[in-house]
Design a protein around this motif. Structure first.
Motif, mmCIF file in Angstrom:
data_model
loop_
_atom_site.group_PDB
_atom_site.id
_atom_site.type_symbol
_atom_site.label_atom_id
_atom_site.label_comp_id
_atom_site.label_asym_id
_atom_site.label_seq_id
_atom_site.Cartn_x
_atom_site.Cartn_y
_atom_site.Cartn_z
ATOM 1 N N ASP A 731 0.860 -1.184 0.000
ATOM 2 C CA ASP A 731 0.000 0.000 0.000
ATOM 3 C C ASP A 731 0.895 1.233 0.000
ATOM 4 N N GLY A 733 0.245 4.380 0.154
ATOM 5 C CA GLY A 733 -0.093 5.355 1.188
ATOM 6 C C GLY A 733 0.503 4.964 2.527
ATOM 7 N N GLU A 734 0.408 3.673 2.832
ATOM 8 C CA GLU A 734 0.944 3.172 4.083
ATOM 9 C C GLU A 734 2.461 3.358 4.136
ATOM 10 N N VAL A 736 4.207 5.592 2.469
ATOM 11 C CA VAL A 736 4.527 7.013 2.620
ATOM 12 C C VAL A 736 4.417 7.385 4.089
ATOM 13 N N GLY A 737 3.341 6.908 4.730
ATOM 14 C CA GLY A 737 3.134 7.216 6.151
ATOM 15 C C GLY A 737 4.292 6.717 7.007
ATOM 16 N N LEU A 740 7.427 8.753 6.387
ATOM 17 C CA LEU A 740 7.367 10.083 7.025
ATOM 18 C C LEU A 740 7.664 9.959 8.512
ATOM 19 N N LEU A 754 0.895 16.182 1.710
ATOM 20 C CA LEU A 754 0.603 14.920 1.035
ATOM 21 C C LEU A 754 -0.537 15.113 0.050
ATOM 22 N N LEU A 756 -2.087 12.295 -2.028
ATOM 23 C CA LEU A 756 -2.142 10.938 -2.541
ATOM 24 C C LEU A 756 -3.557 10.654 -3.023
ATOM 25 N N VAL B 195 -6.713 -2.953 7.060
ATOM 26 C CA VAL B 195 -5.996 -1.995 7.909
ATOM 27 C C VAL B 195 -6.207 -0.580 7.385
ATOM 28 N N ARG B 196 -6.238 -0.453 6.073
ATOM 29 C CA ARG B 196 -6.464 0.881 5.505
ATOM 30 C C ARG B 196 -7.840 1.406 5.915
ATOM 31 N N ARG B 199 -7.906 2.380 9.562
ATOM 32 C CA ARG B 199 -7.225 3.669 9.762
ATOM 33 C C ARG B 199 -8.125 4.830 9.340
ATOM 34 N N GLU B 207 -3.280 9.307 6.599
ATOM 35 C CA GLU B 207 -2.043 9.214 5.830
ATOM 36 C C GLU B 207 -0.804 9.228 6.718
ATOM 37 N N PRO B 209 -0.552 7.689 10.110
ATOM 38 C CA PRO B 209 -1.190 6.982 11.206
ATOM 39 C C PRO B 209 -0.417 7.137 12.510
#
Lengths: 877, 226
Positions: A731, A733-734, A736-737, A740, A754, A756, B195-196, B199, B207, B209
């Motif tokens: 994923d 997005g995951e 990127v998180g 970061l 961000l 996305l 999980v997405r 969240r 974005e 978490p």
């Protein structure tokens, strides 16, 4: 004589220099078998052995004589090589064993001996040449009858033609010649006493051989040859030391070769040249007739020319039409002072070429040598083809029809012109034979159809007789001229085609940049021009000894071991080898080295299955080979230049790496060590804030060091190919998180935005690698963009393209446009105006390596809306 | 009585650092240099937790995890090299409780040790109310609230969240989550999607978490309130 002439002759000096490093050859020369050559050689060898020289008997035949065997017994003897041939076991000298043993002096009996088939060299004297070249001294025995240039003379005297001959160059090249002399009477006494070995089957022939007259003549030959050799030595000495003396006259000898061959002529030329101490050449005039000769005759010419070359002549082939005229012209042009020509037995109607030559040569002396009848019989007439004659008949037939049609318009003598036209047509289209035939047919037809009384072969009017005579004369002269023009045109065309082909080839070569293409083109060109299968061999790697087939036409050709051995020999000795050469003639190919001034660059192999090459083909091959060799060298040099560029690039990288490592490892280490040692020594006198500050420095610098080491490790893994991808649906997005979060300290001074897309699909990625890519991109942006600016991470999905693009966009100074590719190079850092940013120059290189490993692409560009850099990663879905 | 930690590492410098750091954090320590020593001490001294370096000279660290866990449920925290994802995931799947990647900060290590020592919530029995940041979950009444707003989770989403809460503060590998919820036929792709979604419902900024943390290449960890 001026001082200039008193300088040592370069040739003489060169000869002397050539001998240095080579072994010395001493020949024990005898007039006949049984004079005691072997015995004398063994005695001399014992003398040397006593002097402490490392003497070895390579091969010595004792023929069962006790005293010889006793002498041989006292010498170290190498075992012979056994060769199985046609059910017999033959014993030969083991040249490899000698080369391995490396004695100072080796004894070799019977220099003229022919080795068993399958040996390295066909002749023993070639073995000896190799030994000498390897720096080993050789004692050898030889009978005068085996000397190549005396072959004919000996055959005349003894009526036995000796097949085993040794080229004169061996004798000329020998350092010493010792004549073993015995009077004929003594020799015959030895024969009667049974002291001379005689094979049982040859008793009668040898009885004639050992007649007093023969022995006296042979003895004289041997004495003369030795004296000649002594002369030559004296001359070399005088030239090498610039001693004023009776220099050889400026004579040059030209030997004319035709399709009857003429080995006798060549040998005569050689003896003459030798006696006069002058250069000589063998010349063959190639006419249109030659093109029609059967292959056997062409081979005969080729063999004779080769013999001439072996005997030291320049072998020259001239294109031409009139043999005698062209030869004399050539002789005058090139200052030949004597001409040798053969005069074969001939029929009464054949014009003697010899007398024509004598007439044309004027003041140049002409030696006319009666050649053997046996040779003359080998002359094979050009094949007569029927078609040109039929066509000529048709032409005459047409002339008859035209004449009959015009007979009321033209008078009779004018009609002869119609026939003349037919004759000229036949001459220019088909050559001399058909045109003479047409001439005869025309005379008969003209008489039969047009001269009164018509339809008979009688002629009534005397005036018509005169017309007919003049017609015949005109027709013959005209057809000769026309045929000559045609012949010259044909030869010229063939030459022009060759020249054109060569020119085209050289143009083609100039345009080729890769070695493989070049080799292919060369093999193809040679194959198509000499009409043989061709292979090209090159060293496997530059500087390596071992050759392999690198080009061939037809392409599937391979070589077996014995051919490869011949190719290697050719490469190492820079000499021709294989079928058609003197070395390893048992091979199926002829190998010629392609050389440049720097030495051999390749070996070309010509399949021998289709017969020997003619001297013309050899010359053509040389021309092609020279061009190819230069081109191969050119490409090899270009590759060497590339290699040195690569080397320079490697050097640059190494320097950059050293700079980077020394700077980026030392700086944090210095900070850590400095802060830690300060704390260690002065903790008590430092206030709490300072202590905290120092501790923070230690932690920060250690982290920086850690990142650097991690980068180095990643780079090493990339370069060693040790990256094992663990791809799974990830994923973006995951990722990127989490990146970061990991990069929060690095990004503390920047705002991160961000953008996305919400519909991003899961991507097949190695999460750990991709997180590193993202981290490095963010780290890079944070490093170059000023504090307080925004860094944006954007990602979207292009469904049609099956691509997800992720961008890291900063508000820094951007990238100089010419460097958008180079920034992905290892250890490359953009030089900012003030200073180089802190960093390793590895981050982006790692990004590219990782992204490409995952099947994506990464590029760098500048923002269009404002200054700042955009790094785009495109990933397949 | 403070907990006893067995340090297994062949580097004297690291052992010294760990001894000092753990002592400062209030733990007693014993040390083993080799796997053999470690097995002997794990049996003889009954430590409360083992801190294990995966790169030992005499035995694969993974095998040591397997050996120790065959005899006891002693918690193990693994020290691993940065580029050895495979090794640490394997260790976790074999029963190690958590990992720390070298180089590490001492605070992080002590937090991991503390979490590992605290027995699993599931074994302790019900902790009826779980709170982490804006998230509160009532495990008895199955009520999930984020920032005081009711959150509606699907049964499967709730199961995932509940599993994470029961192991709060510890890393859960993808495989262990799937094994517990789906049995053998799990699919990491499905897990990611769930999980997405979770969240999206419970995180303040999905974005970035802050509750369900991603351990890249390994799995997930539920952040615990400090």
């Amino acid at each position: 004589m001026s001082d200039r002439d008193l300088r040592p002759s370069p040739d003489a000096l060169l000869k002397a220099a050539l001998r240095d490093g080579r072994g010395k050859l001493k020949i024990f020369l005898g007039a006949a078998p049984g004079v005691g050559k072997t015995y004398q050689m063994l005695i001399a060898a014992h003398d040397r052995l006593r002097d402490g020289v490392d003497v070895v008997a390579g091969i010595v035949e004792t023929h069962g004589r006790a005293e010889t065997e006793a002498l041989l017994g006292g010498l170290p003897t190498l075992p012979r090589r056994r060769v199985e041939y046609a059910g017999h076991t033959l014993e030969e000298m083991d040249i490899d064993a000698i080369l391995a043993r490396r004695p100072a002096l080796v004894l070799v009996d019977e220099l003229a001996h022919s080795n068993a088939p399958g040996s390295r060299h066909p002749k023993r004297y070639l073995d000896v040449e190799e030994l000498i070249a390897a720096g080993i001294d050789v004692y050898a025995t030889l009978n005068i009858q085996h000397v190549e240039s005396l072959n004919d003379v000996v055959a005349q005297i003894t009526r036995i033609r000796v097949r085993e001959t040794v080229p004169d160059s061996i004798i000329d090249g020998a350092n010493e010649i010792e004549l073993i002399d015995l009077t004929p009477d003594d020799l015959m006494q030895r024969l009667r006493d049974g002291k001379i070995y005689v094979a049982k089957t040859a008793t009668r022939a040898l009885a004639h051989y050992f007649s007093p007259g023969n022995l006296t003549a042979l003895r004289e030959l041997a004495l003369r040859r030795t004296a000649q050799r002594v002369d030559a030595q004296l001359r070399d000495h005088m030239q090498a030391h610039a001693i004023k003396g009776p220099w050889a006259a400026g004579d040059r000898i030209l030997v004319c070769i035709d399709q009857r061959g003429g080995d006798t002529l060549v040998r005569y030329g050689r003896r003459l040249a030798e006696r006069l101490l002058v250069p000589w050449a063998a010349v063959h005039v190639e006419t249109a007739r030659d093109l029609a000769l059967p292959p056997a005759s062409l081979d005969k010419i080729a063999e004779t020319m080769r013999l001439a070359q072996q005997l030291g002549a320049d072998a020259i082939t001239l294109p031409g039409s009139a043999v005698v005229g062209d030869l004399v012209a050539y002789a005058r042009e090139h200052n030949f002072t004597q001409i040798v020509i053969g005069s074969p037995p001939r029929h009464w109607w054949q014009a003697s070429r010899a007398s024509a030559m004598i007439a044309a040569a004027g003041d140049i002396p002409v030696h006319v040598i009666g050649t053997e009848a046996g040779n003359a019989r080998r002359f094979v007439r050009p094949r007569v083809q029927a078609t040109p004659y039929l066509a000529s008949t048709a032409l005459v037939g047409a002339a008859i029809l035209v004449g009959l049609g015009l007979r009321h318009v033209l008078n009779v003598s004018s009609i002869s012109l119609v026939f003349l036209t037919a004759v000229l047509g036949a001459a220019s289209a088909f050559g001399l034979g058909p045109s003479l035939f047409a001439c005869l047919a025309s005379v008969l037809a003209y008489n039969f159809f047009f001269l009164e009384p018509i339809y008979t072969f009688t002629i009534a009017d005397p005036e018509n007789v005169v017309t007919l005579i003049f017609f015949t004369a005109t027709a013959i002269i005209a057809s000769n001229l026309a045929a000559l023009v045609r012949a010259q045109a044909i030869t010229a065309r063939a030459r022009a085609r060759t020249t054109e082909d060569l020119y085209q080839f050289s143009r083609k070569l100039a345009g080729i940049a890769s070695l493989d293409d070049l080799l292919w083109a060369t093999a193809f060109q040679i194959a198509s021009m000499v009409k043989r299968r061709v292979v090209l061999l090159l060293p496997i790697e530059p500087g390596r000894e071992s050759l392999s087939v690198r080009g061939a036409y037809p392409p599937e050709d391979t070589l077996d071991d014995s051919d490869l051995a011949a190719a290697h020999w050719s490469w190492h000795s820079n000499q021709p080898a294989g079928n058609g050469a003197n070395t390893l003639p048992g091979a199926k190919w002829l190998f010629l080295p392609l050389r440049t001034s720097a030495g051999p660059v390749a070996v070309v192999g010509i399949a021998a299955a289709d017969g020997l090459l003619t001297p013309d083909q050899r010359r053509l091959l040389d021309a092609l080979g020279d061009q190819a060799a230069v081109s191969i060298e050119r490409i090899a040099l270009a590759e060497a230049v590339d290699r040195s560029h690569l080397f320079a690039e490697t050097e640059r990288l190494r320097t950059a790496m050293l700079t980077s490592i020394s700077h980026d490892l030392r700086t944090p280490l210095a900070a850590i060590l400095g802060a830690a040692s300060t704390l260690q020594s002065y903790r008590d006198s430092l206030d709490a804030a300072t202590q905290t500050d120092l501790l923070a420095t230690i932690a920060e610098e250690a982290e920086r060091l850690g990142r650097f080491v991690a980068n180095l490790l990643d780079m090493t893994r990339l370069e060693s190919g040790a990256i094992a991808l663990r791809t799974q649906p990830a994923d973006l997005g995951e990722l990127v998180g989490s990146t970061l979060a990991r990069a929060s300290k690095v990004l503390a001074q920047h705002r991160v935005g961000l953008d996305l897309a919400s519909d991003l699909p899961l991507l097949p990625l190695d999460e750990v690698l991709f997180e590193q890519v993202l981290f490095n991109l963010l780290d890079n942006a944070a490093k170059y963009a000023p504090a307080g600016t925004a860094i944006t991470v954007r990602a979207w999905w292009e469904r049609q393209e099956k691509l997800v693009t992720l961008q890291v966009i900063d508000e820094g100074p951007g990238i100089p446009p010419e460097l958008t590719e180079r920034i992905f190079d290892k250890f490359f850092r953009v030089q900012a105006r003030d200073r180089t940013r802190v960093g390793t120059g590895l981050g982006l290189a790692i990004c590219r390596g990782f992204v490409e490993a995952m099947g994506g692409r990464i590029t760098a560009a500048n923002r269009a809306d404002r200054h700042g850099a955009v790094f785009s990663v495109r990933l397949p879905t | 009585m403070t907990a006893l930690v067995l340090i297994v590492d062949d580097e004297p410098a690291i052992r010294r650092l760990l001894r000092t750091g753990l002592a400062a954090g209030g733990y007693r320590t014993i040390e083993a240099e080799t796997a053999a020593e470690a097995i002997a001490m794990a049996g003889g001294e009954s430590p409360d937790l083992i801190l294990l370096d995966l790169g030992l000279p005499d035995m694969e660290g993974i095998d040591l995890v397997r050996t120790i866990h065959a005899g006891s449920a002693m918690p193990i925290v693994v020290l691993s090299a940065r580029d050895d994802e495979r090794g640490k995931v394997a260790a976790l799947d074999l029963g190690a409780d958590d990992y720390v990647t070298k180089p590490f900060g001492m605070a992080e290590l002590i937090a991991r040790i503390r979490t590992a020592l605290r027995h699993c919530l599931a074994q302790e029995g019900a902790v009826p109310l779980f709170q982490s940041g804006p998230l509160s979950v009532d495990l008895v009444r199955r009520i999930v609230k984020a920032a005081d707003q009711d959150v509606h989770l699907s049964p499967r989403e709730y199961d995932i969240l509940k599993l994470m809460i029961l192991h709060a503060g510890r890393v859960l590998t993808h495989r262990s989550i799937m094994a517990k919820l789906w049995g053998a036929g799990g699919d990491v792709q499905q897990l990611r999607v769930y999980v997405r979604q979770i969240r999206q419902k419970i995180e303040v900024d999905p974005e970035r978490p802050a509750i369900i943390l991603t351990e890249t290449g390994v799995g997930y960890r539920l952040a615990v309130p400090e």
